[in-house]
Design a protein around this motif. Sequence first.
Motif, PDB file in Angstrom:
ATOM      1  N   LEU A   1      -2.918   8.461  -7.997  1.00 46.16           N
ATOM      2  CA  LEU A   1      -2.824   8.855  -9.399  1.00 46.16           C
ATOM      3  C   LEU A   1      -4.091   9.593  -9.850  1.00 46.16           C
ATOM      4  CD1 LEU A   1      -1.160   5.702 -11.013  1.00 46.16           C
ATOM      5  CD2 LEU A   1      -0.083   7.856 -10.343  1.00 46.16           C
ATOM      6  N   ALA A   2      -5.229   9.124  -9.358  1.00 49.31           N
ATOM      7  CA  ALA A   2      -6.491   9.792  -9.699  1.00 49.31           C
ATOM      8  C   ALA A   2      -6.515  11.206  -9.130  1.00 49.31           C
ATOM      9  CB  ALA A   2      -7.670   8.986  -9.159  1.00 49.31           C
ATOM     10  N   TRP A   3      -6.031  11.378  -7.912  1.00 50.04           N
ATOM     11  CA  TRP A   3      -5.987  12.697  -7.282  1.00 50.04           C
ATOM     12  C   TRP A   3      -5.024  13.622  -8.026  1.00 50.04           C
ATOM     13  CZ3 TRP A   3      -2.077  15.493  -4.809  1.00 50.04           C
ATOM     14  CH2 TRP A   3      -2.507  16.599  -4.086  1.00 50.04           C
TER      15      TRP A   3
ATOM     16  N   PRO B   1       6.660   8.087  -7.900  1.00 47.14           N
ATOM     17  CA  PRO B   1       5.318   7.683  -7.480  1.00 47.14           C
ATOM     18  C   PRO B   1       4.800   6.445  -8.207  1.00 47.14           C
ATOM     19  CG  PRO B   1       5.415  10.061  -7.815  1.00 47.14           C
ATOM     20  CD  PRO B   1       6.700   9.497  -8.334  1.00 47.14           C
ATOM     21  N   LEU B   2       5.044   6.357  -9.527  1.00 44.18           N
ATOM     22  CA  LEU B   2       4.508   5.229 -10.278  1.00 44.18           C
ATOM     23  C   LEU B   2       5.193   3.926  -9.913  1.00 44.18           C
ATOM     24  CD1 LEU B   2       2.415   4.515 -12.359  1.00 44.18           C
ATOM     25  CD2 LEU B   2       4.103   4.931 -14.160  1.00 44.18           C
ATOM     26  N   ALA B   3       6.506   3.979  -9.651  1.00 42.25           N
ATOM     27  CA  ALA B   3       7.211   2.769  -9.220  1.00 42.25           C
ATOM     28  C   ALA B   3       6.637   2.271  -7.896  1.00 42.25           C
ATOM     29  CB  ALA B   3       8.704   3.054  -9.072  1.00 42.25           C
ATOM     30  N   GLY B   4       6.257   3.200  -7.021  1.00 39.28           N
ATOM     31  CA  GLY B   4       5.637   2.809  -5.751  1.00 39.28           C
ATOM     32  C   GLY B   4       4.251   2.234  -5.950  1.00 39.28           C
TER      33      GLY B   4
ATOM     34  N   ALA C   1       7.765   6.171  -1.900  1.00 40.18           N
ATOM     35  CA  ALA C   1       7.055   5.851  -0.657  1.00 40.18           C
ATOM     36  C   ALA C   1       5.616   6.349  -0.688  1.00 40.18           C
ATOM     37  CB  ALA C   1       7.804   6.466   0.534  1.00 40.18           C
ATOM     38  N   ILE C   2       5.413   7.555  -1.227  1.00 39.12           N
ATOM     39  CA  ILE C   2       4.054   8.114  -1.322  1.00 39.12           C
ATOM     40  C   ILE C   2       3.210   7.293  -2.282  1.00 39.12           C
ATOM     41  CG2 ILE C   2       2.715  10.112  -2.087  1.00 39.12           C
ATOM     42  CD1 ILE C   2       5.012  11.877  -1.095  1.00 39.12           C
ATOM     43  N   GLY C   3       3.806   6.922  -3.416  1.00 41.15           N
ATOM     44  CA  GLY C   3       3.074   6.125  -4.397  1.00 41.15           C
ATOM     45  C   GLY C   3       2.717   4.752  -3.873  1.00 41.15           C
TER      46      GLY C   3
ATOM     47  N   SER D   1      11.122  15.458  -8.687  1.00 39.34           N
ATOM     48  CA  SER D   1      11.270  13.999  -8.631  1.00 39.34           C
ATOM     49  C   SER D   1      10.197  13.364  -7.761  1.00 39.34           C
ATOM     50  CB  SER D   1      12.660  13.636  -8.089  1.00 39.34           C
ATOM     51  OG  SER D   1      13.677  14.197  -8.893  1.00 39.34           O
ATOM     52  N   LEU D   2       9.729  14.118  -6.783  1.00 40.75           N
ATOM     53  CA  LEU D   2       8.677  13.630  -5.893  1.00 40.75           C
ATOM     54  C   LEU D   2       7.337  13.511  -6.619  1.00 40.75           C
ATOM     55  CD1 LEU D   2       8.325  14.881  -2.258  1.00 40.75           C
ATOM     56  CD2 LEU D   2       6.298  14.693  -3.674  1.00 40.75           C
TER      57      LEU D   2
END
Length: 215
Positions: free
Chosen positions: A83-85, A129-132, A73-75, A27-28
Amino acid sequence: MHVQEWLDTVPAAAVYAVVALVIGLESLGIPLPGEIVLVSAALMSSQHTGINPVVLGACATAGAVIGDSVGYAIGRKGGRPLLAWLGAKFPRHFSEGHVATAERSFEKWGMWAVFFGRFVALLRIFAGPLAGVLHMPYWKFLIANVLGGICWAGGTTAVVYYVGVVAEGWLKKFSYVGLAVAVAIGLASLLIVKRRAKKAQTAADREAEPVGAGE
């Protein structure tokens, strides 16, 4: 080694932690087989291995919700460079095409993308991540995240558990019937083979008779 075979080697109490950890990491945003692990553990719980399905569902839900929240939080902090990474590290899952597809889903469906994304392998990895990255209001994300986690983790555990229990009961109930049927089929097959062999031998004997008479 199959996932269920591996889980069989883990103490029953530790299975809860393994399920929560794998689902949480998935999920992360880390591509892991969270659903496969959950289904395998739920099936084990139906086979009287000391795993409580209610506790299992709760741990899976907690892993899903916490993992998604950490991913959010990370996103939010990492933004587009994240996202590129991820695309460079996991091109199979975070390619530009997959990211674009997930973005369109979020733009069109909003909270529903987070909720239903829990049931889709690709979106399950992307959702947090994308929501963030897209700066979805956290309260909206949290509501969809919690409800989706409960429905997916709890629902999957319940369905697999009860299917396993019913299947086990059915197999026990019909085990002797199945054995009798298997024996009957085996005997019938043996009789058919013997009859065909006898017919083939008789036909061969008949073909050989004129040859003997001519000599």
